[in-house]
Scaffold this motif. Structure first.
Motif, PDB file in Angstrom:
ATOM      1  N   UNK A 143      41.344   9.507 -23.748  1.00 47.85           N
ATOM      2  CA  UNK A 143      40.594   9.439 -22.377  1.00 47.85           C
ATOM      3  C   UNK A 143      39.813  10.423 -21.266  1.00 47.85           C
ATOM      4  N   UNK A 144      39.061  10.673 -20.818  1.00 42.96           N
ATOM      5  CA  UNK A 144      39.244  12.499 -20.074  1.00 42.96           C
ATOM      6  C   UNK A 144      39.023  11.493 -18.635  1.00 42.96           C
ATOM      7  N   UNK A 145      38.325  12.928 -17.768  1.00 41.93           N
ATOM      8  CA  UNK A 145      38.104  12.884 -16.606  1.00 41.93           C
ATOM      9  C   UNK A 145      37.066  12.991 -15.935  1.00 41.93           C
ATOM     10  N   UNK A 146      36.474  12.580 -14.803  1.00 38.27           N
ATOM     11  CA  UNK A 146      35.187  12.993 -14.613  1.00 38.27           C
ATOM     12  C   UNK A 146      35.065  14.165 -13.993  1.00 38.27           C
ATOM     13  N   UNK A 147      36.348  14.653 -13.940  1.00 31.97           N
ATOM     14  CA  UNK A 147      35.966  16.196 -13.243  1.00 31.97           C
ATOM     15  C   UNK A 147      35.587  17.334 -14.344  1.00 31.97           C
ATOM     16  N   UNK A 148      36.628  16.883 -16.042  1.00 30.80           N
ATOM     17  CA  UNK A 148      36.202  17.269 -17.302  1.00 30.80           C
ATOM     18  C   UNK A 148      34.468  17.209 -17.877  1.00 30.80           C
ATOM     19  N   UNK A 149      34.605  15.998 -17.530  1.00 28.60           N
ATOM     20  CA  UNK A 149      32.701  15.689 -18.156  1.00 28.60           C
ATOM     21  C   UNK A 149      31.766  16.232 -16.973  1.00 28.60           C
ATOM     22  N   UNK A 150      31.817  16.539 -15.909  1.00 31.32           N
ATOM     23  CA  UNK A 150      31.226  17.612 -15.341  1.00 31.32           C
ATOM     24  C   UNK A 150      31.125  18.760 -15.829  1.00 31.32           C
ATOM     25  N   UNK A 155      29.018  10.479  -9.777  1.00 35.04           N
ATOM     26  CA  UNK A 155      28.905   9.370  -7.837  1.00 35.04           C
ATOM     27  C   UNK A 155      30.758   9.442  -8.136  1.00 35.04           C
ATOM     28  N   UNK A 156      31.148   9.456  -9.054  1.00 39.51           N
ATOM     29  CA  UNK A 156      32.756   8.872  -8.846  1.00 39.51           C
ATOM     30  C   UNK A 156      33.953  10.211  -8.717  1.00 39.51           C
ATOM     31  N   UNK A 157      34.862   9.833  -7.813  1.00 39.63           N
ATOM     32  CA  UNK A 157      35.418  11.283  -7.559  1.00 39.63           C
ATOM     33  C   UNK A 157      36.356  12.042  -8.890  1.00 39.63           C
ATOM     34  N   UNK A 158      36.020  12.905  -8.866  1.00 44.75           N
ATOM     35  CA  UNK A 158      36.955  14.319  -9.999  1.00 44.75           C
ATOM     36  C   UNK A 158      37.750  13.673 -10.923  1.00 44.75           C
ATOM     37  N   UNK A 159      38.205  13.107  -9.718  1.00 43.89           N
ATOM     38  CA  UNK A 159      39.927  12.382 -10.325  1.00 43.89           C
ATOM     39  C   UNK A 159      39.974  11.362 -11.607  1.00 43.89           C
ATOM     40  N   UNK A 160      38.841  10.811 -11.338  1.00 50.47           N
ATOM     41  CA  UNK A 160      38.466   9.407 -12.451  1.00 50.47           C
ATOM     42  C   UNK A 160      38.770   9.910 -13.376  1.00 50.47           C
ATOM     43  N   UNK A 161      40.248   8.643 -13.804  1.00 52.81           N
ATOM     44  CA  UNK A 161      40.178   8.244 -14.747  1.00 52.81           C
ATOM     45  C   UNK A 161      38.749   7.301 -15.694  1.00 52.81           C
ATOM     46  N   UNK A 162      38.641   8.401 -17.089  1.00 54.19           N
ATOM     47  CA  UNK A 162      37.998   7.714 -18.135  1.00 54.19           C
ATOM     48  C   UNK A 162      37.990   7.394 -19.392  1.00 54.19           C
TER      49      UNK A 162
END
Ligand SMILES: [Zn+2]
Ligand SMILES: [Zn+2]
Length: 212
Positions: A182-189, A168-175
């Motif tokens: 790190x990765x991003x929410x976009x990549x993980x999705x 639910x977090x924005x795609x550009x969120x850095x994880x």
């Protein structure tokens, strides 16, 4: 120690600490210099030296596994600040939890708000910490897969946590995970979508990667 984020509001340092090279993160408000430290794998002198340039407010714990808590008792007595964690981990920590965190709780460090997200699966009380476009993910989400799980039920639970709380977090969120890069929410999705489009054994668990 690497500075992984710096903007006008916040700076975030990543420190690889302790015998397992676990990531600890220090988040600092640029305006007030108030800070929090997330997890306590060890090498306490290093952490204290870094924090001494700031005003530390809390020690936040993603979970109670041994590779994240080796320095906790020493760090707490050196800093004399509250330790915050989910109730589900309290019994695994070597110190008393001063502040029990629930899903959605917010903590302030200066002008920065950090939101605790309860993401069970890797452990019952695993938490991720979210602020702005940044997520400190503990051992819940890594580049290429979720954290390790011990049973098929735990695996289903960590996937639910990731889908409901993190996607639910924005795609550009850095994880920023508890180990490694790190990765991003976009990549993980994207990785998860490819995974979920394929059939899987019902007893899947352990060190699962999304390419399974
Ligand atoms: Zn762990
Ligand atoms: Zn770990």
């Amino acid at each position: 120690m690497i500075k992984v984020v710096e903007n006008e509001h916040i700076r975030i340092f990543r420190l690889e600490l302790g015998p397992f090279g676990t990531n600890s993160y220090i988040l600092t408000c640029q305006e007030t210099n108030e800070s929090v430290v997330i997890d306590a794998p060890g090498d306490v002198d290093l952490v204290v030296a870094q924090l001494n340039e700031t005003h530390p407010q809390y020690i936040l714990m993603t979970h109670g596994h041994v590779d994240h808590i080796g320095g906790l008792a020493e760090l707490k007595s050196a800093l004399n600040i509250p330790v915050a964690a989910h109730q589900g981990e309290a019994g695994d920590l070597p110190v008393t939890v001063d502040l029990l965190l629930n899903d959605g709780d917010e903590l302030s460090l200066g002008h920065i708000k950090v939101k605790a997200l309860h993401t069970p699966g890797h452990t019952p009380g695993s938490m991720c910490f979210h602020t702005g476009n940044y997520l400190i993910a503990g051992d819940t989400l890594f580049p290429g897969g979720p954290g390790r799980t011990h049973s098929p039920d735990d695996f289903r639970q960590i996937v639910t946590s990731i889908r409901e709380k993190l996607f639910g977090l924005t795609d550009d969120t850095e994880v920023y995970p508890g180990h490694g890069e790190p990765t991003t929410i976009k990549e993980a999705k994207e990785e998860y979508e490819a995974f979920s489009a394929r059939p899987h054994e019902p007893n899947l668990c352990g060190d699962v990667v999304w390419t399974t």
